[in-house]
Write a protein that holds these residues in place. Structure first.
Motif, PDB file in Angstrom:
ATOM      1  N   ASP A   1      -1.610 -11.522   4.227  1.00  0.00           N
ATOM      2  CA  ASP A   1      -0.281 -11.031   4.600  1.00  0.00           C
ATOM      3  C   ASP A   1       0.019  -9.801   3.728  1.00  0.00           C
ATOM      4  N   PRO A   2       1.109  -9.061   4.011  1.00  0.00           N
ATOM      5  CA  PRO A   2       1.392  -7.833   3.241  1.00  0.00           C
ATOM      6  C   PRO A   2       1.483  -8.049   1.727  1.00  0.00           C
ATOM      7  N   VAL A   3       2.012  -9.198   1.283  1.00  0.00           N
ATOM      8  CA  VAL A   3       2.124  -9.462  -0.162  1.00  0.00           C
ATOM      9  C   VAL A   3       0.737  -9.611  -0.778  1.00  0.00           C
ATOM     10  N   ALA A   4      -0.138 -10.384  -0.108  1.00  0.00           N
ATOM     11  CA  ALA A   4      -1.505 -10.581  -0.617  1.00  0.00           C
ATOM     12  C   ALA A   4      -2.251  -9.251  -0.673  1.00  0.00           C
ATOM     13  N   ILE A   5      -2.081  -8.430   0.361  1.00  0.00           N
ATOM     14  CA  ILE A   5      -2.747  -7.113   0.388  1.00  0.00           C
ATOM     15  C   ILE A   5      -2.269  -6.262  -0.789  1.00  0.00           C
ATOM     16  N   ALA A   6      -0.951  -6.284  -1.042  1.00  0.00           N
ATOM     17  CA  ALA A   6      -0.388  -5.502  -2.156  1.00  0.00           C
ATOM     18  C   ALA A   6      -0.959  -5.975  -3.496  1.00  0.00           C
ATOM     19  N   LYS A   7      -1.092  -7.291  -3.660  1.00  0.00           N
ATOM     20  CA  LYS A   7      -1.655  -7.835  -4.907  1.00  0.00           C
ATOM     21  C   LYS A   7      -3.107  -7.375  -5.090  1.00  0.00           C
ATOM     22  N   LEU A   8      -3.875  -7.408  -4.022  1.00  0.00           N
ATOM     23  CA  LEU A   8      -5.283  -7.002  -4.100  1.00  0.00           C
ATOM     24  C   LEU A   8      -5.414  -5.512  -4.405  1.00  0.00           C
ATOM     25  N   ARG A   9      -4.504  -4.698  -3.841  1.00  0.00           N
ATOM     26  CA  ARG A   9      -4.519  -3.254  -4.154  1.00  0.00           C
ATOM     27  C   ARG A   9      -4.298  -3.034  -5.653  1.00  0.00           C
ATOM     28  N   CYS A  10      -3.335  -3.768  -6.211  1.00  0.00           N
ATOM     29  CA  CYS A  10      -3.041  -3.643  -7.654  1.00  0.00           C
ATOM     30  C   CYS A  10      -4.237  -4.070  -8.504  1.00  0.00           C
TER      31      CYS A  10
ATOM     32  N   ALA B   1      -7.390  -4.136  -7.642  1.00  0.00           N
ATOM     33  CA  ALA B   1      -8.457  -3.133  -7.496  1.00  0.00           C
ATOM     34  C   ALA B   1      -8.125  -1.883  -8.303  1.00  0.00           C
ATOM     35  N   GLY B   2      -6.846  -1.494  -8.297  1.00  0.00           N
ATOM     36  CA  GLY B   2      -6.404  -0.332  -9.079  1.00  0.00           C
ATOM     37  C   GLY B   2      -6.674  -0.526 -10.558  1.00  0.00           C
ATOM     38  N   LEU B   3      -6.379  -1.733 -11.064  1.00  0.00           N
ATOM     39  CA  LEU B   3      -6.636  -2.033 -12.486  1.00  0.00           C
ATOM     40  C   LEU B   3      -8.130  -1.977 -12.798  1.00  0.00           C
ATOM     41  N   ALA B   4      -8.953  -2.495 -11.874  1.00  0.00           N
ATOM     42  CA  ALA B   4     -10.407  -2.483 -12.086  1.00  0.00           C
ATOM     43  C   ALA B   4     -10.930  -1.045 -12.150  1.00  0.00           C
ATOM     44  N   HIS B   5     -10.445  -0.182 -11.244  1.00  0.00           N
ATOM     45  CA  HIS B   5     -10.870   1.231 -11.259  1.00  0.00           C
ATOM     46  C   HIS B   5     -10.356   1.949 -12.507  1.00  0.00           C
ATOM     47  N   LEU B   6      -9.124   1.637 -12.904  1.00  0.00           N
ATOM     48  CA  LEU B   6      -8.554   2.237 -14.112  1.00  0.00           C
ATOM     49  C   LEU B   6      -9.414   1.897 -15.325  1.00  0.00           C
TER      50      LEU B   6
ATOM     51  N   PHE C   1      -3.268   2.206  -6.159  1.00  0.00           N
ATOM     52  CA  PHE C   1      -1.852   2.025  -6.512  1.00  0.00           C
ATOM     53  C   PHE C   1      -0.944   2.683  -5.472  1.00  0.00           C
ATOM     54  N   LEU C   2      -1.386   3.840  -4.947  1.00  0.00           N
ATOM     55  CA  LEU C   2      -0.581   4.548  -3.940  1.00  0.00           C
ATOM     56  C   LEU C   2      -0.548   3.804  -2.609  1.00  0.00           C
ATOM     57  N   GLU C   3      -1.572   3.000  -2.358  1.00  0.00           N
ATOM     58  CA  GLU C   3      -1.629   2.212  -1.112  1.00  0.00           C
ATOM     59  C   GLU C   3      -0.890   0.883  -1.229  1.00  0.00           C
ATOM     60  N   THR C   4      -0.394   0.563  -2.425  1.00  0.00           N
ATOM     61  CA  THR C   4       0.302  -0.710  -2.629  1.00  0.00           C
ATOM     62  C   THR C   4       1.631  -0.702  -1.879  1.00  0.00           C
ATOM     63  N   GLY C   5       1.826  -1.710  -1.057  1.00  0.00           N
ATOM     64  CA  GLY C   5       3.043  -1.783  -0.244  1.00  0.00           C
ATOM     65  C   GLY C   5       4.247  -2.246  -1.048  1.00  0.00           C
ATOM     66  N   PRO C   6       5.446  -1.869  -0.617  1.00  0.00           N
ATOM     67  CA  PRO C   6       6.670  -2.275  -1.324  1.00  0.00           C
ATOM     68  C   PRO C   6       6.893  -3.787  -1.293  1.00  0.00           C
TER      69      PRO C   6
ATOM     70  N   ASP D   1       4.833  -0.563 -13.284  1.00  0.00           N
ATOM     71  CA  ASP D   1       3.461  -0.198 -13.672  1.00  0.00           C
ATOM     72  C   ASP D   1       2.740   0.506 -12.521  1.00  0.00           C
ATOM     73  N   VAL D   2       3.001   0.063 -11.304  1.00  0.00           N
ATOM     74  CA  VAL D   2       2.366   0.687 -10.134  1.00  0.00           C
ATOM     75  C   VAL D   2       2.732   2.170 -10.101  1.00  0.00           C
ATOM     76  N   ALA D   3       4.020   2.468 -10.353  1.00  0.00           N
ATOM     77  CA  ALA D   3       4.486   3.857 -10.372  1.00  0.00           C
ATOM     78  C   ALA D   3       3.829   4.645 -11.496  1.00  0.00           C
ATOM     79  N   THR D   4       3.794   4.059 -12.693  1.00  0.00           N
ATOM     80  CA  THR D   4       3.265   4.767 -13.868  1.00  0.00           C
ATOM     81  C   THR D   4       1.757   4.964 -13.777  1.00  0.00           C
ATOM     82  N   TYR D   5       1.022   3.867 -13.510  1.00  0.00           N
ATOM     83  CA  TYR D   5      -0.442   3.970 -13.419  1.00  0.00           C
ATOM     84  C   TYR D   5      -0.839   4.897 -12.261  1.00  0.00           C
TER      85      TYR D   5
END
Length: 447
Positions: free
Chosen positions: A212-221, A223-228, A240-245, A259-263
């Motif tokens: 669902d959209p929440v799960a997708i947003a969590k996975l984006r975050c 993945a963003g941390l792993a790439h960071l 992070f830019l693809e993370t949904g509201p 953190d999503v905004a800052t990272y």
């Protein structure tokens, strides 16, 4: 001739010295200073184990005694809501009696929690053994899951990860697989095992019907941390830019929307070109929701895009001390800042044929000799196509020389083409004449 006009315009431009980004506009800006981190507000963004580890990280790094003790006091209070006696002993040791008798080692609490843990562990073991004897797949899955939760709450992260991973063989639905992946991701982030994070994000994304959209947003975050962590800043920015509201405050055990905004914002500034910054960040409606939570980062991005470099770099400097207290970002602050500054220098020089280094130094709030060194490094690295007139303190772009030489080449090619055409016509006429005269002079030799 068009080429002549173009050449003239280049010569005219070359006679002028350009400035860019020096004049700061008088718009109203947030009153942002390099204030100390408000630890209580910061801690309030998180929950669970990450709240405690972040507070302890701040205490270790801040260098301010009042802030340090505040962070440790909050960590102590938070730990006592849970069952992690090892972490409790660690925080008590760090407090070292500086917060009075209320914040000393509560041995009665420690013994009570440890006794309950032993009883709970025995119960979980007997239940799991019974499920495995009866071969009830769903019960076995839940048994391993409960063991994972148990070990996680007591701070045994390696054992928690093993038990969460064991549920995989007993998952019968996509939702079960997603839960297993999210649990494994959570523990892996806490352990700093970001290769595992990337692996389990990938596994989770292979269960589209459960996402669902929440799960997708969590996975984006995640993945963003792993790439960071692996310094792949462009890939981190994209995630992070693809993370949904929809993320909202649903993932506070890992990350806050701030953190999503800052990272995302800093990684984008360090790695995106100008067009990408506009389309993927500034014009990204979803990401704007995150940026509104951190006005400083929003201003930094807008200033950078609008060539207000002094303002942009000032905002960055004011944020730096607090970013160095961030558990995920601290190792990357210097690199990101360096890349952002280099991009600003490149962007400043790019449109112009010549730049006055004194004006540029003023725009970047630095001295001319320091600026020269920075530019020399970028020229050597082939990131700026230019040469420096050190005596007159002017930077000349090589692309101007290339433009002039291009026009010369075009004109030269035109002259050569003109000569070739005339030569071909002459040869054709000679051949034509020779063919016509052949009948009159049969012994005349052909060309």
């Amino acid at each position: 001739m068009e080429g002549d006009d173009e050449t003239t315009s280049v010569t005219m431009i070359d006679d002028e010295i350009y400035s860019n980004g020096g004049g700061e506009d008088k718009r109203s800006k947030p009153n942002l200073s390099s204030e100390l981190l408000d630890v209580e507000v910061y801690a309030g963004l998180y929950s669970g184990r990450t709240k405690i580890t972040r507070l302890m990280f701040v205490a270790d790094r801040c260098g301010n005694q009042v802030m340090k003790l505040d962070a440790l006091r909050m960590a102590y209070d938070e730990i006592k809501k849970g069952e992690n006696t090892n972490l409790f002993k660690e925080v008590v040791e760090k407090i070292d009696g500086k917060l009075g008798s209320e914040y000393c080692l509560d041995q009665i609490w420690v013994d009570s929690v440890d006794r309950k843990a032993e009883v709970r562990k025995e119960k979980l073991e007997s239940e799991l053994n019974a499920y495995r004897t009866n071969l009830i797949k769903e019960s076995i899955r839940m048994g391993y899951n409960d063991f994972g939760d148990f070990y996680y709450s007591h701070g045994h992260l390696g054992d928690a990860f093993k038990n969460y991973a064991r549920t995989r063989d007993y998952c019968t639905t996509s939702k079960h697989i997603l839960q297993m992946c999210l649990n494994a991701i959570l523990v892996s982030i806490e352990m700093g095992q970001f290769t595992h994070v990337a692996t389990y994000v990938s596994k989770a994304e292979q269960t589209p019907d459960a996402l669902d959209p929440v799960a997708i947003a969590k996975l984006r975050c995640a993945a963003g941390l792993a790439h960071l962590e692996s310094k792949k800043y462009k890939l981190a920015a994209r995630k992070f830019l693809e993370t949904g509201p929809e993320l909202g405050s649903t993932y506070t055990e890992v990350i806050a929307p701030q953190d999503v905004a800052t990272y995302g914002g800093l990684c984008a500034l360090a790695s995106f070109d100008r067009a990408e910054l506009k389309s993927k960040v500034i014009d990204n409606f979803n990401f704007r929701n995150f940026l509104e939570l951190v006005p400083e980062v929003r201003e930094i991005i807008n200033d950078f895009y609008s060539s207000r470099y002094a303002s942009c770099l000032e905002f960055l400097e004011n944020l730096k001390a607090n970013l160095l207290l961030d558990i995920h970002l601290h190792d990357h602050v210097e690199t990101l800042y360096s890349q952002i500054r280099h991009k600003a220098l490149i962007q400043y020089t790019h449109p112009f044929v010549s730049v006055d280094l004194r004006m540029m130094a003023d725009a970047f709030k630095t001295d001319v000799s320091g600026l020269e060194k920075e530019l020399e490094a970028l020229i050597t690295d082939n990131q700026i196509q230019a040469r420096i007139d050190s005596h007159n303190k002017i930077l000349y772009a090589r692309h101007a020389d290339q433009r002039n030489s291009t026009f010369k080449n075009v004109l030269q090619s035109g002259d050569e083409f003109d000569r070739d055409v005339k030569s071909m016509l002459l040869r054709a006429n000679v051949l034509k004449f020779d063919t016509g005269s052949h009948h009159r002079h049969p012994h005349h030799r052909k060309f």
